[in-house]
Design a protein around this motif. Structure first.
Motif, PDB file in Angstrom:
ATOM      1  N   GLY A 158       0.706  -1.265  -0.031  1.00 13.75           N
ATOM      2  CA  GLY A 158      -0.181   0.042   0.181  1.00 13.75           C
ATOM      3  C   GLY A 158       0.718   1.275  -0.202  1.00 13.75           C
ATOM      4  O   GLY A 158       1.948   1.369   0.568  1.00 13.75           O
ATOM      5  N   HIS A 159       0.345   2.294  -0.637  1.00 12.52           N
ATOM      6  CA  HIS A 159       0.967   3.636  -0.695  1.00 12.52           C
ATOM      7  C   HIS A 159      -0.120   4.550  -0.209  1.00 12.52           C
ATOM      8  O   HIS A 159      -1.161   4.696  -0.413  1.00 12.52           O
ATOM      9  N   ASP A 160       0.716   5.510   0.523  1.00 11.90           N
ATOM     10  CA  ASP A 160       0.097   6.703   1.134  1.00 11.90           C
ATOM     11  C   ASP A 160      -1.271   6.094   1.716  1.00 11.90           C
ATOM     12  O   ASP A 160      -1.304   5.206   2.688  1.00 11.90           O
ATOM     13  N   TRP A 161      -2.578   6.372   1.689  1.00 11.96           N
ATOM     14  CA  TRP A 161      -3.782   6.014   2.265  1.00 11.96           C
ATOM     15  C   TRP A 161      -3.769   4.390   2.109  1.00 11.96           C
ATOM     16  O   TRP A 161      -4.510   3.691   2.975  1.00 11.96           O
ATOM     17  N   GLY A 162      -3.484   3.835   0.848  1.00 11.28           N
ATOM     18  CA  GLY A 162      -3.395   2.608   0.706  1.00 11.28           C
ATOM     19  C   GLY A 162      -2.579   1.930   1.849  1.00 11.28           C
ATOM     20  O   GLY A 162      -2.525   0.730   2.178  1.00 11.28           O
ATOM     21  N   GLY A 163      -1.276   2.539   2.296  1.00 14.99           N
ATOM     22  CA  GLY A 163      -0.498   2.083   3.230  1.00 14.99           C
ATOM     23  C   GLY A 163      -1.307   2.054   4.493  1.00 14.99           C
ATOM     24  O   GLY A 163      -1.347   1.204   5.159  1.00 14.99           O
ATOM     25  N   ALA A 164      -2.108   2.831   4.703  1.00 17.67           N
ATOM     26  CA  ALA A 164      -2.885   2.983   6.107  1.00 17.67           C
ATOM     27  C   ALA A 164      -3.650   1.623   6.058  1.00 17.67           C
ATOM     28  O   ALA A 164      -3.897   0.919   7.070  1.00 17.67           O
ATOM     29  N   VAL A 165      -4.268   1.305   4.972  1.00 13.67           N
ATOM     30  CA  VAL A 165      -5.356   0.160   4.801  1.00 13.67           C
ATOM     31  C   VAL A 165      -4.378  -1.187   5.001  1.00 13.67           C
ATOM     32  O   VAL A 165      -4.654  -2.019   5.492  1.00 13.67           O
ATOM     33  N   ALA A 166      -2.997  -1.072   4.251  1.00 11.93           N
ATOM     34  CA  ALA A 166      -2.472  -2.246   4.564  1.00 11.93           C
ATOM     35  C   ALA A 166      -1.705  -2.504   6.143  1.00 11.93           C
ATOM     36  O   ALA A 166      -1.957  -3.644   6.684  1.00 11.93           O
ATOM     37  N   TRP A 167      -1.539  -1.383   6.803  1.00 14.66           N
ATOM     38  CA  TRP A 167      -1.313  -1.504   8.228  1.00 14.66           C
ATOM     39  C   TRP A 167      -2.599  -2.166   8.908  1.00 14.66           C
ATOM     40  O   TRP A 167      -2.200  -2.843   9.828  1.00 14.66           O
ATOM     41  N   GLN A 168      -3.821  -1.529   8.438  1.00 18.35           N
ATOM     42  CA  GLN A 168      -5.052  -2.142   9.123  1.00 18.35           C
ATOM     43  C   GLN A 168      -5.012  -3.755   8.902  1.00 18.35           C
ATOM     44  O   GLN A 168      -5.368  -4.423   9.676  1.00 18.35           O
ATOM     45  N   LEU A 169      -4.705  -4.024   7.628  1.00 18.35           N
ATOM     46  CA  LEU A 169      -4.926  -5.446   7.301  1.00 18.35           C
ATOM     47  C   LEU A 169      -3.786  -6.482   8.149  1.00 18.35           C
ATOM     48  O   LEU A 169      -4.096  -7.444   8.757  1.00 18.35           O
ATOM     49  N   ALA A 170      -2.633  -5.900   8.149  1.00 15.88           N
ATOM     50  CA  ALA A 170      -1.647  -6.496   8.856  1.00 15.88           C
ATOM     51  C   ALA A 170      -2.005  -6.722  10.589  1.00 15.88           C
ATOM     52  O   ALA A 170      -1.595  -7.649  11.096  1.00 15.88           O
ATOM     53  N   GLY A 171      -2.670  -5.515  10.957  1.00 18.98           N
ATOM     54  CA  GLY A 171      -2.867  -5.614  12.381  1.00 18.98           C
ATOM     55  C   GLY A 171      -4.243  -6.438  12.680  1.00 18.98           C
ATOM     56  O   GLY A 171      -4.326  -7.129  13.681  1.00 18.98           O
ATOM     57  N   ARG A 172      -5.197  -6.310  11.856  1.00 20.44           N
ATOM     58  CA  ARG A 172      -6.504  -6.797  12.433  1.00 20.44           C
ATOM     59  C   ARG A 172      -6.935  -7.854  11.489  1.00 20.44           C
ATOM     60  O   ARG A 172      -7.853  -8.786  11.699  1.00 20.44           O
TER      61      ARG A 172
END
Length: 292
Positions: free
Chosen positions: A96-110
């Motif tokens: 993920g890049h930029d806001w897509g990176g925020a979604v990537a962190w969400q997926l990795a955590g949740r």
């Protein structure tokens, strides 16, 4: 596959590469779309990977719900889980890049059970970002987020700045022209701006951005406190040393929120638009990660 659905929403997706290859999901940022990955996708396909690049919520014409709560990270993460389900994939490499990176962190955590590896471009771990709001000048760099909470005005302001918004901050002109064509009306930016408008549900994020935040991690998109969880999946974080929006403090802090296998890749002289301007360096780091 060209589309997939979730809860009555239809998402456009580019599906490239061998059907039996390991899957890499590419999540774009703001204000971009799946075209952000046009330079990276061929490199992944050549290496034998199947690549899924969706236009995310607010960007796909059939997936632009109304209301800021529709754009919370919990919903954005579930959109990607639905993509994996539709593709018949148990686990994928998430990028993920930029806001897509925020979604990537969400997926990795949740949703770590669905994530094989995670590679994030530009966007620091959310807990590192919250820390940087209170301990660095990040709150100044992110001041535009407060303006984006307003109705109507941000759409017109962003539209007036395109394509200079991109080229003045390091994006190649040919890529800026694609996005200028993509975002031609204020209405085309309302869905993308919904991601920002979902943020301050409890007011805690705005407090942090004023430099007074105390907690180690920001609230969840529904306003509830979010515990600081270390990411358990193998992780690469790629950051450009001249990123105009995301500073060094949060970038260097990110590693404290990763457990286990972690690589921090700093690209000297690079700006924010890493997929478009630094595809070769990104591909090298990403392939190193997905190959294990």
């Amino acid at each position: 596959m060209q589309t997939y659905t979730r809860d009555g929403l239809t998402f456009d997706v580019t599906d490239s590469g061998p059907a039996d290859g390991e899957v890499v999901v590419l999540l774009h940022g703001f204000p971009e779309d799946r075209q952000a990955w046009d330079k990276l996708t061929p490199k992944l396909v050549e290496a034998g990977y199947r690549v899924l690049a969706p236009d995310q919520r607010g960007y796909s014409p059939g997936a632009t719900p109304k209301g800021r709560t529709s754009y919370g990270l919990h919903e954005l993460g579930k959109d990607v889980v639905a993509l994996l389900d539709a593709a018949g994939v148990e686990q994928a490499h998430i990028v993920g890049h930029d806001w897509g990176g925020a979604v990537a962190w969400q997926l990795a955590g949740r949703h770590a059970d669905r994530v094989r590896t995670v590679t994030v471009l530009s966007t620091p771990h959310p807990a590192a970002m919250a820390w940087a709001f209170a301990h660095s000048d990040q709150w100044r760099k992110s001041g535009y987020m407060v303006f984006f909470q307003l109705p109507f005005m941000p759409e017109r302001a962003v539209l007036r700045q395109i394509p200079g918004l991109y080229t003045k901050t390091g994006m190649p002109a040919e890529d800026a022209a694609k996005y200028a064509e993509r975002f031609r009306t204020p209405q085309s930016l309302t869905g993308p701006l919904g991601w920002y408008r979902s943020m301050p549900a409890s007011g805690a994020m705005l407090k942090a951005m004023r430099g007074r935040g105390k907690s180690a991690s920001p609230p969840s998109s529904d306003g509830a406190p979010r515990p600081s969880r270390k990411v358990q999946v193998p992780t690469t974080y790629i950051w450009g040393s001249r990123d105009f929006a995301l500073g060094r403090a949060a970038a260097e802090k990110t590693g404290e929120f990763i457990a286990g296998d972690y690589e921090f890749v700093e690209i000297p002289g690079a700006g924010h638009w890493l997929p478009e301007a630094n595809a070769d360096e990104v591909a090298e780091a990403l392939l190193r990660r997905v190959r294990g």
